[in-house]
Design an enzyme around this catalytic site. Structure first.
Site, PDB file in Angstrom:
ATOM      1  NE  ARG A 260      80.290  13.791  66.447  1.00 50.65           N
ATOM      2  CZ  ARG A 260      80.700  12.816  65.636  1.00 50.65           C
ATOM      3  NH1 ARG A 260      80.854  11.587  66.126  1.00 50.65           N
ATOM      4  NH2 ARG A 260      80.973  13.038  64.367  1.00 50.65           N
TER       5      ARG A 260
ATOM      6  N   GLY B  49      78.410  20.158  60.401  1.00 53.57           N
ATOM      7  CA  GLY B  49      77.726  18.906  60.070  1.00 53.57           C
ATOM      8  C   GLY B  49      78.565  17.720  60.487  1.00 53.57           C
TER       9      GLY B  49
END
Length: 406
Positions: free
Chosen positions: A283, A158
């Site tokens: 990311r 998550g």
């Protein structure tokens, strides 16, 4: 000649439009593939092309991209979401399938699983909190007893601090387990919970591209037990020795996880033993981080990432040195947002780079204990840290709102 296109898998409320705009500046036509394009307001506002497709289905994405290749020259593929990191692994697999520049799918999948990530970092000797993996309440309680309270309890997969809580006592632990396992938290698969010792100290983050550390920022939070960011600032106030140690550990993380391509974000706490890695995200971070780095250093990470995606030469050279900071506006109660004002006055202040609201009047406010709790932000920039902090506080003081409890 076919039009060059950049495929964006899903969208992002804070950086999705930045990628679309960067693509357009580079002569590319952005196309978003999403299971529900309507959830990203900027697509309709900017009249950007969006195609509905099941982004959890790799074969469906391959089919859609193959169909698009009949009309477009697909120059690159990337993607992002606010709270689900599985899209990064999917993007990596798409890039591999179509022989386009992209990260290693195996490295991304391992990194997105926080337990596997911990194991790989531990093998490389990277400093981390003590950790255990658990599947149910009994295992979580046992792990917490072994590690010793306080502990941080979070889903193994998550992002955005969703489901992450600091449990300082048995009561808080029981309450959070009821939330995670009682049907309120959405699990994409069987529950896997990470229990970690709480690393006490100031929070820092390193943003990297390829094998280089581009910027190190500092953050602080609203009160526990949640981890809702209150403020971010670039550059972080560090000594030369602290900066070097964070850079060294960051590079160790990239090597251990095989993240030598594209952007990554590494979160730290500076403890009495030095920097301790909280987690590595494969990311570019969302929210205000790309904007803050651009204001502080003149480096546009979004544009440079798009250049990397399409195989062009990038430029990560710093062009100046300022201090940029963001303050996030978070309500202290649930209810109906009656009004919010002062934003235009704050935006007009010298040194204020941006004032942005995420919620409008008459909107229900239901806090979740993560990034979704914030209703806006203010960004300030100046040549000095003291001046930036003064501007930021004065701007925030001009903004007020009212919430009527349910």
């Amino acid at each position: 000649m076919a039009r060059r296109a950049l495929i964006l898998v899903e969208g992002h409320r804070s950086i999705g439009l930045l990628y679309a705009k960067a693509a357009q500046r580079l002569g590319l036509y952005p196309i978003t593939l999403s299971v529900d394009p309507a959830q990203y307001d900027y697509l309709a506002v900017e009249r950007l092309q969006a195609i509905r497709v099941d982004t959890d289905n790799l074969d469906a994405l391959i089919h859609e991209c193959s169909r698009l290749r009949a009309s477009y020259d697909i120059a690159g593929i990337t993607g992002f979401t606010d709270l689900d990191e599985s899209v990064y692994a999917t993007v990596a697999k798409l890039c591999q399938h179509f022989d386009l520049p992209g990260p290693n799918p195996v490295s991304i999948e391992r990194c997105c699983d926080k337990f596997v990530q911990r194991q790989l970092l531990a093998e490389a000797g990277v400093p981390m909190p003590t950790y255990r993996l658990a599947a149910d309440a009994m295992e979580v309680e046992s792990a917490a007893a072994q590690i010793g309270l306080p502990v941080v309890v979070k889903p193994a997969v998550g992002s955005g601090s969703s489901g992450v809580r600091l449990c300082r006592n048995v009561e808080e632990l029981t309450k959070h387990l009821a939330y995670l396992l009682g049907g309120k938290h959405i699990w994409r698969s069987s529950p896997r919970i990470l229990v970690e010792g709480f690393a006490q100290g100031l929070q820092y983050s390193a943003d990297t591209m390829g094998n280089a550390v581009i910027a190190i920022g500092a953050a602080d939070f609203y009160g526990p037990p949640n981890f809702v960011v209150r403020e971010n600032i670039f550059p972080a106030p560090l000594t030369d020795e602290q900066y070097k140690r964070i850079v060294d550990v960051s590079l160790s993380c990239l090597r251990a996880l095989g993240l030598g391509w594209g952007p990554a974000n590494i979160e730290f706490r500076w403890t009495e033993h030095g920097p301790v890695v909280i987690e590595v995200n494969p990311r570019l971070p969302g929210w205000t981080t790309p904007r803050l780095i651009q204001l502080a250093y003149g480096v546009d990470l979004v544009t440079e990432h798009v250049k990397l995606i399409i195989g062009e030469e990038w430029n990560l050279r710093r062009r100046h040195s300022h201090t940029a900071a963001a303050r996030y506006l978070a309500p202290d109660r649930d209810g109906i947002l009656d009004w919010i004002d002062g934003t235009s006055r704050a935006a007009a202040m010298s040194g204020v780079a941006e004032v942005k609201l995420y919620a409008e009047p008459n909107t229900p406010i239901v806090r979740k204990g993560d990034v979704r709790d914030c209703i806006g932000h203010v960004i300030a920039v100046s040549p000095s840290r003291a001046r930036t902090e003064t501007i930021l506080q004065r701007a925030v003081d001009l903004i007020g709102w009212s919430i009527t409890p349910f």
